[in-house]
Design a protein around this motif. Structure first.
Motif, PDB file in Angstrom:
ATOM      1  N   ALA A   3       0.747  -0.980  -0.028  1.00  0.00           N
ATOM      2  CA  ALA A   3      -0.121  -0.110   0.168  1.00  0.00           C
ATOM      3  C   ALA A   3       0.999   1.280   0.044  1.00  0.00           C
ATOM      4  O   ALA A   3       0.505   2.208  -1.003  1.00  0.00           O
ATOM      5  N   SER A   4       1.945   0.888   0.360  1.00  0.00           N
ATOM      6  CA  SER A   4       2.896   1.962   0.985  1.00  0.00           C
ATOM      7  C   SER A   4       3.256   2.132  -0.533  1.00  0.00           C
ATOM      8  O   SER A   4       3.829   3.741  -0.877  1.00  0.00           O
ATOM      9  N   ALA A   5       3.849   1.616  -0.844  1.00  0.00           N
ATOM     10  CA  ALA A   5       4.229   1.619  -2.743  1.00  0.00           C
ATOM     11  C   ALA A   5       3.763   2.635  -3.794  1.00  0.00           C
ATOM     12  O   ALA A   5       4.162   2.758  -4.390  1.00  0.00           O
ATOM     13  N   ASN A   6       2.269   2.007  -3.652  1.00  0.00           N
ATOM     14  CA  ASN A   6       1.139   2.032  -4.261  1.00  0.00           C
ATOM     15  C   ASN A   6       0.765   3.493  -3.962  1.00  0.00           C
ATOM     16  O   ASN A   6       0.312   4.476  -5.099  1.00  0.00           O
ATOM     17  N   ASN A   7       1.074   4.109  -3.212  1.00  0.00           N
ATOM     18  CA  ASN A   7       0.776   5.543  -2.626  1.00  0.00           C
ATOM     19  C   ASN A   7       1.972   6.232  -2.807  1.00  0.00           C
ATOM     20  O   ASN A   7       1.411   7.758  -3.895  1.00  0.00           O
ATOM     21  N   ALA A   8       3.239   5.555  -2.590  1.00  0.00           N
ATOM     22  CA  ALA A   8       4.020   6.461  -2.876  1.00  0.00           C
ATOM     23  C   ALA A   8       4.003   6.868  -4.825  1.00  0.00           C
ATOM     24  O   ALA A   8       4.434   8.112  -5.919  1.00  0.00           O
ATOM     25  N   SER A  11       1.371   9.347  -5.933  1.00  0.00           N
ATOM     26  CA  SER A  11       1.800  10.637  -5.773  1.00  0.00           C
ATOM     27  C   SER A  11       2.907  10.988  -6.287  1.00  0.00           C
ATOM     28  O   SER A  11       2.661  12.388  -6.817  1.00  0.00           O
ATOM     29  N   ALA A  12       3.450   9.876  -7.401  1.00  0.00           N
ATOM     30  CA  ALA A  12       4.809  10.794  -7.733  1.00  0.00           C
ATOM     31  C   ALA A  12       3.867  11.105  -9.263  1.00  0.00           C
ATOM     32  O   ALA A  12       4.515  11.630 -10.367  1.00  0.00           O
ATOM     33  N   VAL A  13       3.124   9.932  -9.677  1.00  0.00           N
ATOM     34  CA  VAL A  13       1.883  10.186 -10.888  1.00  0.00           C
ATOM     35  C   VAL A  13       1.526  11.634 -10.795  1.00  0.00           C
ATOM     36  O   VAL A  13       1.329  12.657 -11.480  1.00  0.00           O
ATOM     37  N   LYS A  14       0.626  12.007  -9.376  1.00  0.00           N
ATOM     38  CA  LYS A  14       0.605  13.579  -9.413  1.00  0.00           C
ATOM     39  C   LYS A  14       1.324  14.234  -9.194  1.00  0.00           C
ATOM     40  O   LYS A  14       1.006  15.371  -9.803  1.00  0.00           O
ATOM     41  N   SER A  15       2.599  14.411  -8.767  1.00  0.00           N
ATOM     42  CA  SER A  15       3.114  15.458  -8.976  1.00  0.00           C
ATOM     43  C   SER A  15       3.811  15.458 -10.717  1.00  0.00           C
ATOM     44  O   SER A  15       3.729  16.508 -11.101  1.00  0.00           O
ATOM     45  N   LEU A  16       3.896  14.980 -11.199  1.00  0.00           N
ATOM     46  CA  LEU A  16       3.838  15.030 -12.545  1.00  0.00           C
ATOM     47  C   LEU A  16       3.240  15.278 -13.801  1.00  0.00           C
ATOM     48  O   LEU A  16       2.908  16.594 -14.067  1.00  0.00           O
ATOM     49  N   ALA A  71      11.424  10.434  -5.248  1.00  0.00           N
ATOM     50  CA  ALA A  71      12.242  10.312  -4.090  1.00  0.00           C
ATOM     51  C   ALA A  71      11.566  10.834  -3.087  1.00  0.00           C
ATOM     52  O   ALA A  71      11.083  10.971  -1.834  1.00  0.00           O
ATOM     53  N   GLU A  72      10.681  12.044  -4.055  1.00  0.00           N
ATOM     54  CA  GLU A  72      10.457  12.851  -3.071  1.00  0.00           C
ATOM     55  C   GLU A  72       8.755  12.947  -2.538  1.00  0.00           C
ATOM     56  O   GLU A  72       8.339  13.214  -2.019  1.00  0.00           O
ATOM     57  N   ALA A  73       8.183  12.070  -3.659  1.00  0.00           N
ATOM     58  CA  ALA A  73       6.806  11.196  -3.635  1.00  0.00           C
ATOM     59  C   ALA A  73       7.250  10.014  -2.085  1.00  0.00           C
ATOM     60  O   ALA A  73       6.551   9.996  -0.944  1.00  0.00           O
ATOM     61  N   ILE A  74       8.392   8.995  -2.277  1.00  0.00           N
ATOM     62  CA  ILE A  74       8.132   8.230  -0.946  1.00  0.00           C
ATOM     63  C   ILE A  74       8.822   9.212   0.060  1.00  0.00           C
ATOM     64  O   ILE A  74       7.618   8.068   0.757  1.00  0.00           O
ATOM     65  N   GLU A  75       9.563  10.181   0.025  1.00  0.00           N
ATOM     66  CA  GLU A  75       9.608  10.842   1.435  1.00  0.00           C
ATOM     67  C   GLU A  75       7.812  11.287   1.736  1.00  0.00           C
ATOM     68  O   GLU A  75       8.266  11.544   3.151  1.00  0.00           O
ATOM     69  N   SER A  76       7.468  11.726   1.163  1.00  0.00           N
ATOM     70  CA  SER A  76       6.314  12.479   1.336  1.00  0.00           C
ATOM     71  C   SER A  76       5.469  10.697   1.792  1.00  0.00           C
ATOM     72  O   SER A  76       4.338  11.304   3.149  1.00  0.00           O
ATOM     73  N   THR A  77       5.397  10.335   1.199  1.00  0.00           N
ATOM     74  CA  THR A  77       4.185   9.422   1.424  1.00  0.00           C
ATOM     75  C   THR A  77       4.639   8.679   3.198  1.00  0.00           C
ATOM     76  O   THR A  77       3.872   8.591   3.911  1.00  0.00           O
ATOM     77  N   GLN A  78       6.169   8.027   3.284  1.00  0.00           N
ATOM     78  CA  GLN A  78       6.747   7.667   4.446  1.00  0.00           C
ATOM     79  C   GLN A  78       6.062   8.454   5.405  1.00  0.00           C
ATOM     80  O   GLN A  78       5.788   8.464   6.957  1.00  0.00           O
TER      81      GLN A  78
END
Length: 92
Positions: A3-8, A11-16, A71-78
């Motif tokens: 779930a964390s990976a899916n959220n990240a 989030s990354a796609v949303k950033s784009l 990386a920013e998406a992963i950091e934000s999700t965490q």
């Protein structure tokens, strides 16, 4: 963890998607760089997921560093998950 990976990823796609909108980059420009048609690019940007190769090509088409976006998406999700866990612990 999944779930964390899916959220990240979402989030990354949303950033784009946000970058494309804010920079007013036409989908036709992205499509020509990615090698897809405009409608497919639009569909991928509206979704929460895309293939890694399309993500990298899209980021590059938007003059973004794909590794940094991810990386920013992963950091934000965490950070969100830690805050949520802390809130849950306080409630108990």
């Amino acid at each position: 963890m999944i779930a964390s990976a899916n959220n990240a990823a979402a989030s990354a796609v949303k950033s784009l998607r946000v970058k494309a909108l804010l920079d007013e980059v036409p989908k036709t420009h992205i499509a020509s760089k990615v090698g897809l048609n405009r409608m497919t690019v639009g569909k991928h940007l509206k979704s929460d997921d895309m293939s890694l190769s399309e993500f990298i090509k899209t980021a590059i088409a938007l003059n973004a560093n794909p590794a940094q976006v991810l990386a920013e998406a992963i950091e934000s999700t965490q950070a969100k998950e830690k805050a949520s866990a802390a809130t849950d612990a306080e409630i108990k």
